[in-house]
Design an enzyme around this catalytic site. Structure first.
Site, PDB file in Angstrom:
ATOM      1  N   HIS A  35      24.328  54.351 -28.793  1.00 39.56           N
ATOM      2  CA  HIS A  35      24.407  53.577 -28.074  1.00 39.56           C
ATOM      3  C   HIS A  35      23.876  52.191 -29.454  1.00 39.56           C
ATOM      4  O   HIS A  35      22.917  51.265 -28.966  1.00 39.56           O
ATOM      5  CB  HIS A  35      23.509  52.994 -26.963  1.00 39.56           C
ATOM      6  CG  HIS A  35      24.164  51.945 -25.967  1.00 39.56           C
ATOM      7  ND1 HIS A  35      24.234  50.581 -26.260  1.00 39.56           N
ATOM      8  CD2 HIS A  35      25.487  51.515 -25.182  1.00 39.56           C
ATOM      9  CE1 HIS A  35      24.737  49.783 -25.539  1.00 39.56           C
ATOM     10  NE2 HIS A  35      25.752  50.303 -25.049  1.00 39.56           N
ATOM     11  N   ASP A  59      32.064  48.149 -20.878  1.00 37.37           N
ATOM     12  CA  ASP A  59      32.017  49.289 -21.991  1.00 37.37           C
ATOM     13  C   ASP A  59      32.240  50.626 -21.725  1.00 37.37           C
ATOM     14  O   ASP A  59      32.138  51.605 -22.520  1.00 37.37           O
ATOM     15  CB  ASP A  59      31.348  48.740 -23.034  1.00 37.37           C
ATOM     16  CG  ASP A  59      30.288  48.905 -22.468  1.00 37.37           C
ATOM     17  OD1 ASP A  59      29.588  48.519 -21.732  1.00 37.37           O
ATOM     18  OD2 ASP A  59      28.649  48.647 -23.571  1.00 37.37           O
TER      19      ASP A  59
END
Length: 307
Positions: A268, A66
């Site tokens: 995040h 990712d």
């Protein structure tokens, strides 16, 4: 360096959501445009948020998918746009192996050279007017934080002193401000320290990448103008944070407090905090009393010069 601006391209952890893309951060440092991580869809986010594509270098914090798979399409797009100048890609091992695969994926070769440079804890990449410091962190795989550290700026120019010393206005003033000694028509020399005040500290930006809270980030973020720290989980997910080697928002706030950072931005986020990160922010603020925010895709921060 006068301009230091961050644009968050993606603020979600592990998987994209309707509202948040995968990790990516664009940093404009005067003429330079840098990327920190390049999750899938980053190039579309760059179009959406107007960062431009004249990227000088990409710094990867680590190689979970990712955080880097977006580089494949990004490089292909640059090739279609006619890029000719080299691109440098930095990251911890195994950067050379993984990024080589990404660069050479497909049947067509890129029309511009790509240099892959592996960096480790303590390495420094010099740029014009600043440096990027690699900082080892605590994640499940080899991973880095990065500290962008601006060079000290010259002290303030004392116009009265310069005139009293007989320095003619014009180019001589500029030379002194750049740190050059000036020779006057009568042969006397005027040094920069004769007319400049004490040097002014440059700005410091620290990007944690994925990590457990660790002393290395605290040290790197000492008196930082901005700490961008991952905050994947909330207090009730502490066990999961330990298992996956991520941080809670409270732990991110504690790192900022221990470092004496001037500002904290959380990013995040786990998908369970996608649309309502208020709990994360509240928990971070219980630890860190300075300005703190939760980033969202397109969030822009511009760091002013220090006095």
């Amino acid at each position: 360096m006068s301009l230091l601006r961050l644009t968050f391209l993606g603020t979600s952890a592990a998987q994209p959501t309707l509202h948040r893309n995968l990790s990516g951060l664009a940093v404009k440092a005067d003429a330079d445009l840098l990327l920190f991580d390049c999750g899938e869809g980053s190039q579309r986010q760059m179009v959406r948020f107007g960062t431009g594509f004249t990227v000088d270098a990409v710094f990867f914090t680590h190689f979970h998918a990712d955080h880097y798979l977006g580089i494949i399409g990004f490089l292909r797009t640059l090739g279609m746009m006619g890029r000719a100048q080299p691109m440098r890609l930095y990251g911890p091992p195994p950067a050379k192996r993984l990024l080589h695969q990404a660069v050479h994926l497909g049947l067509e070769s890129l029309a511009f050279p790509v240099e892959i440079i592996e960096v480790k804890d303590g390495d420094v990449v010099r740029r014009d007017g600043y440096a990027i410091h690699a900082v080892g962190v605590d994640h499940r795989i080899n991973a880095l934080a990065y500290a962008l550290v601006e060079d000290d700026r010259p002290g303030r120019f004392n116009l009265e002193k310069a005139r009293a010393l007989g320095v003619p206005e014009g180019p001589s003033f500029g030379k002194l401000q750049k740190g050059e000694t000036v020779t006057l028509p009568d042969g006397r020399q005027v040094r920069p320290e004769d007319v400049l005040g004490a040097a002014r500290p440059g700005r410091r930006l620290v990007i944690s990448g994925d990590t457990r809270p660790c002393a290395s980030v605290v040290r790197a973020a000492k008196d930082a103008d901005l700490l961008v720290h991952e905050s994947t989980f909330s207090d009730d997910e502490q066990e999961r944070a330990l298992e996956t080697r991520h941080s809670t928002a409270r732990e991110a706030g504690r790192v900022a407090r221990e470092a004496g950072a001037r500002r904290l931005v959380l990013t995040h986020l786990s998908s369970r905090h996608d649309t309502d990160p208020a709990r994360l922010l509240a928990q971070a603020r219980e630890e860190f009393k300075g300005p703190a925010e939760v980033a969202f895709d397109g969030f822009t921060v511009e760091l002013p010069l220090r006095d």
